[in-house]
Scaffold this active site. Structure first.
Site, PDB file in Angstrom:
ATOM      1  N   ASN A  11     -10.277  -0.747  -1.729  1.00 34.78           N
ATOM      2  CA  ASN A  11      -8.850  -0.506  -1.447  1.00 34.78           C
ATOM      3  C   ASN A  11      -8.049  -1.119  -2.585  1.00 34.78           C
ATOM      4  O   ASN A  11      -8.048  -2.339  -2.752  1.00 34.78           O
ATOM      5  CB  ASN A  11      -8.524  -1.152  -0.093  1.00 34.78           C
ATOM      6  CG  ASN A  11      -7.057  -1.067   0.284  1.00 34.78           C
ATOM      7  OD1 ASN A  11      -6.179  -0.935  -0.558  1.00 34.78           O
ATOM      8  ND2 ASN A  11      -6.778  -1.168   1.576  1.00 34.78           N
ATOM      9  N   HIS A  50      -3.966   6.929   1.385  1.00 35.64           N
ATOM     10  CA  HIS A  50      -4.245   5.590   0.867  1.00 35.64           C
ATOM     11  C   HIS A  50      -5.654   5.226   1.294  1.00 35.64           C
ATOM     12  O   HIS A  50      -6.009   5.390   2.465  1.00 35.64           O
ATOM     13  CB  HIS A  50      -3.217   4.602   1.431  1.00 35.64           C
ATOM     14  CG  HIS A  50      -3.614   3.181   1.249  1.00 35.64           C
ATOM     15  ND1 HIS A  50      -4.014   2.680   0.031  1.00 35.64           N
ATOM     16  CD2 HIS A  50      -3.716   2.144   2.125  1.00 35.64           C
ATOM     17  CE1 HIS A  50      -4.324   1.406   0.167  1.00 35.64           C
ATOM     18  NE2 HIS A  50      -4.157   1.057   1.428  1.00 35.64           N
ATOM     19  N   CYS A  60       0.818  -1.223   0.000  1.00 35.43           N
ATOM     20  CA  CYS A  60       0.000   0.000   0.000  1.00 35.43           C
ATOM     21  C   CYS A  60       0.851   1.273   0.000  1.00 35.43           C
ATOM     22  O   CYS A  60       0.388   2.332  -0.420  1.00 35.43           O
ATOM     23  CB  CYS A  60      -0.938   0.005   1.196  1.00 35.43           C
ATOM     24  SG  CYS A  60      -2.004  -1.432   1.231  1.00 35.43           S
TER      25      CYS A  60
HETATM   26  N1  COA Z   1     -19.487  -9.600   6.765  1.00 35.16           N
HETATM   27  C1  COA Z   1     -20.101  -9.873   7.937  1.00 35.16           C
HETATM   28  N2  COA Z   1     -19.408 -10.187   9.047  1.00 35.16           N
HETATM   29  C2  COA Z   1     -18.063 -10.247   8.961  1.00 35.16           C
HETATM   30  C3  COA Z   1     -17.367  -9.973   7.746  1.00 35.16           C
HETATM   31  C4  COA Z   1     -18.163  -9.655   6.625  1.00 35.16           C
HETATM   32  N3  COA Z   1     -17.605  -9.382   5.438  1.00 35.16           N
HETATM   33  N4  COA Z   1     -16.052 -10.094   7.979  1.00 35.16           N
HETATM   34  C5  COA Z   1     -15.912 -10.427   9.268  1.00 35.16           C
HETATM   35  N5  COA Z   1     -17.125 -10.533   9.851  1.00 35.16           N
HETATM   36  C6  COA Z   1     -17.459 -10.888  11.229  1.00 35.16           C
HETATM   37  C7  COA Z   1     -16.370 -11.656  11.924  1.00 35.16           C
HETATM   38  O1  COA Z   1     -16.395 -13.017  11.550  1.00 35.16           O
HETATM   39  C8  COA Z   1     -16.713 -11.438  13.383  1.00 35.16           C
HETATM   40  O2  COA Z   1     -17.731 -12.330  13.737  1.00 35.16           O
HETATM   41  P1  COA Z   1     -17.755 -12.994  15.212  1.00 35.16           P
HETATM   42  O3  COA Z   1     -17.863 -11.822  16.144  1.00 35.16           O
HETATM   43  O4  COA Z   1     -18.935 -13.843  15.139  1.00 35.16           O
HETATM   44  O5  COA Z   1     -16.455 -13.714  15.324  1.00 35.16           O
HETATM   45  C9  COA Z   1     -17.308 -10.030  13.379  1.00 35.16           C
HETATM   46  O6  COA Z   1     -17.644  -9.726  12.017  1.00 35.16           O
HETATM   47  C10 COA Z   1     -16.335  -9.010  13.889  1.00 35.16           C
HETATM   48  O7  COA Z   1     -15.075  -9.300  13.261  1.00 35.16           O
HETATM   49  P2  COA Z   1     -13.875  -8.345  13.375  1.00 35.16           P
HETATM   50  O8  COA Z   1     -12.747  -8.829  12.508  1.00 35.16           O
HETATM   51  O9  COA Z   1     -13.599  -8.063  14.803  1.00 35.16           O
HETATM   52  O10 COA Z   1     -14.570  -7.090  12.695  1.00 35.16           O
HETATM   53  P3  COA Z   1     -14.063  -5.655  12.607  1.00 35.16           P
HETATM   54  O11 COA Z   1     -15.016  -4.721  13.209  1.00 35.16           O
HETATM   55  O12 COA Z   1     -12.635  -5.557  13.007  1.00 35.16           O
HETATM   56  O13 COA Z   1     -14.148  -5.428  11.031  1.00 35.16           O
HETATM   57  C11 COA Z   1     -12.649  -5.308   9.198  1.00 35.16           C
HETATM   58  C12 COA Z   1     -13.414  -6.233  10.146  1.00 35.16           C
HETATM   59  C13 COA Z   1     -11.812  -6.170   8.286  1.00 35.16           C
HETATM   60  C14 COA Z   1     -13.657  -4.520   8.377  1.00 35.16           C
HETATM   61  C15 COA Z   1     -11.800  -4.363  10.067  1.00 35.16           C
HETATM   62  O14 COA Z   1     -11.005  -5.109  10.951  1.00 35.16           O
HETATM   63  C16 COA Z   1     -10.943  -3.459   9.271  1.00 35.16           C
HETATM   64  O15 COA Z   1     -11.432  -2.650   8.532  1.00 35.16           O
HETATM   65  N6  COA Z   1      -9.607  -3.558   9.419  1.00 35.16           N
HETATM   66  C17 COA Z   1      -8.668  -2.809   8.669  1.00 35.16           C
HETATM   67  C18 COA Z   1      -8.577  -3.407   7.311  1.00 35.16           C
HETATM   68  C19 COA Z   1      -7.850  -2.535   6.351  1.00 35.16           C
HETATM   69  O16 COA Z   1      -8.020  -1.357   6.299  1.00 35.16           O
HETATM   70  N7  COA Z   1      -7.029  -3.163   5.554  1.00 35.16           N
HETATM   71  C20 COA Z   1      -6.294  -2.539   4.559  1.00 35.16           C
HETATM   72  C21 COA Z   1      -5.099  -1.863   5.114  1.00 35.16           C
HETATM   73  S1  COA Z   1      -4.060  -1.389   3.860  1.00 35.16           S
END
Ligand code: COA
Length: 330
Positions: free
Chosen positions: A287, A257, A113
């Site tokens: 992204n 980004h 990124c």
């Molecule tokens: N749809 C529905 N539920 C989802 C899901 C989706 N696409 N992806 C994950 N979940 C679920 C998980 O399985 C988890 O379920 P559980 O509580 O039953 O175990 C729940 O949602 C919460 O998961 P978690 O990973 O804690 O969610 P979160 O609030 O952290 O959101 C992201 C997940 C990926 C959206 C978040 O972590 C995020 O945005 N992280 C940064 C990612 C990023 O910016 N990456 C690029 C960087 S360059």
């Protein structure tokens, strides 16, 4: 000593629109969940065997035209991608051939990124030393072919998309252009956001078991990425501003980004910047890793969000971990 300024921008995204609703066919998720957690409404996927070099060609043609230059004017190619067309050679070489550049150097930058900002930094040094006059800097990605479109991959598949952005970095005697660039890495977090296979540590580099385990797909620990991103983005922006005796009050536009709307919003609040000072287009493209900043920059230009003398800040964070910023006087 010459200054390095951006004389042209261009972007290209594939036609195939992948909505959140489309993804719900393959995984347990909803449009509302994705929008709330990421801000993404849709992303683009290539529909045939197009690689990042193919996307970059369109973006580069537009950037060249905007700069009023032709392929003959370009002295060097810097190609940032984390999804190269092939394991070897680099995508920059493919682009050199496909666009009919002379036998100029073509350097691939593999910093995920942060790749475009690292690439800009390299270009800046070559221009300032007088080595080159015009450099093509690209960020281009095809992430869609590393997405696991199933429940197993739903945390990642909802985020990433394909696209390309390109800029021409040119020499000028005027008092404008890239003021400074700042680059960092912290490799101990490599497994928090990585794509493991094919790996030269394995012999064979890929086998059926690895494929069955999904190790050829991008893997992400979303919470860890989030936690580090909201710290590193503000840090590296402030580092750049302080280097130039500037403050956030001097900033006309931040082109971050496009990682995730929630990350950008937290960064904006930490820096106490007004909403209009952050350029966002993640809702349309998701992204796109190294491509996200040059795509956003090219769109910001077309939206008249950047004018002469503006202080524009580019900032990135991603896999590595790596993070970087560039402070530009437009
Ligand atoms: N749809 C529905 N539920 C989802 C899901 C989706 N696409 N992806 C994950 N979940 C679920 C998980 O399985 C988890 O379920 P559980 O509580 O039953 O175990 C729940 O949602 C919460 O998961 P978690 O990973 O804690 O969610 P979160 O609030 O952290 O959101 C992201 C997940 C990926 C959206 C978040 O972590 C995020 O945005 N992280 C940064 C990612 C990023 O910016 N990456 C690029 C960087 S360059």
């Amino acid at each position: 000593m010459a200054n390095a300024y951006i004389s042209g921008t261009g972007y290209f995204v594939p036609e195939r629109v992948i909505t959140n609703d489309y993804l719900t066919q393959f995984m347990d998720t909803t449009h509302e969940w994705i929008v709330e957690r990421t801000g993404i409404h849709e992303r683009r996927y290539v529909s045939d065997e197009t690689g990042p070099a193919g996307l970059a060609k369109h973006a580069s043609e537009i950037a060249l035209k905007e700069a009023g230059l032709t392929v003959a004017d370009i002295d060097f190619i810097i190609f940032a991608t984390s999804t190269p067309d092939y394991y070897a050679p680099g995508s920059g070489c493919i682009l050199q051939d496909e666009m009919g550049f002379g036998n100029i150097g073509a350097l691939d930058v593999r910093v995920q990124c942060s790749g475009f900002v690292y690439g800009l930094s390299i270009a800046d040094q070559y221009i300032k030393t007088g080595e080159f006059k015009n450099i093509l800097v690209i960020g281009a990605e095809v992430q869609s072919t590393a997405m696991d479109l199933s429940d197993r991959g739903r945390d990642t598949a909802i985020i990433f998309g394909d696209g390309a952005g390109a800029v021409i970095v040119s020499a000028t005697e005027e008092n404008k252009g890239i003021l400074s660039t700042h680059m960092h890495s912290e490799g101990k977090f490599l497994k928090e956001l990585w794509l493991e296979i094919p790996s030269s540590r394995k012999n064979p580099r890929i086998d059926q078991k690895m494929l069955d385990d999904g190790r050829q797909n991008l893997q992400m620990n979303g919470r860890e990425v989030f936690r580090h991103a909201v710290k590193r983005f503000p840090e590296v922006i402030i580092e750049g501003l302080e280097k130039n005796n500037l403050t956030t009050a001097d900033v006309s536009l931040v082109v971050p980004h496009q990682a995730n709307t929630r990350i950008t919003e937290m960064v904006r609040r930490k820096l106490k910047l007004p909403p209009e000072s952050m350029y966002m287009n993640i809702h349309k493209y998701g992204n796109t890793t190294a491509a996200s900043i040059p795509i956003a920059l090219a769109e910001a230009m077309r939206d008249d969000r950047i004018a002469g003398d503006d202080i524009v800040v580019l900032a990135a964070f991603g896999s590595g971990f790596t993070w970087a910023s560039a402070i530009i006087k437009w």
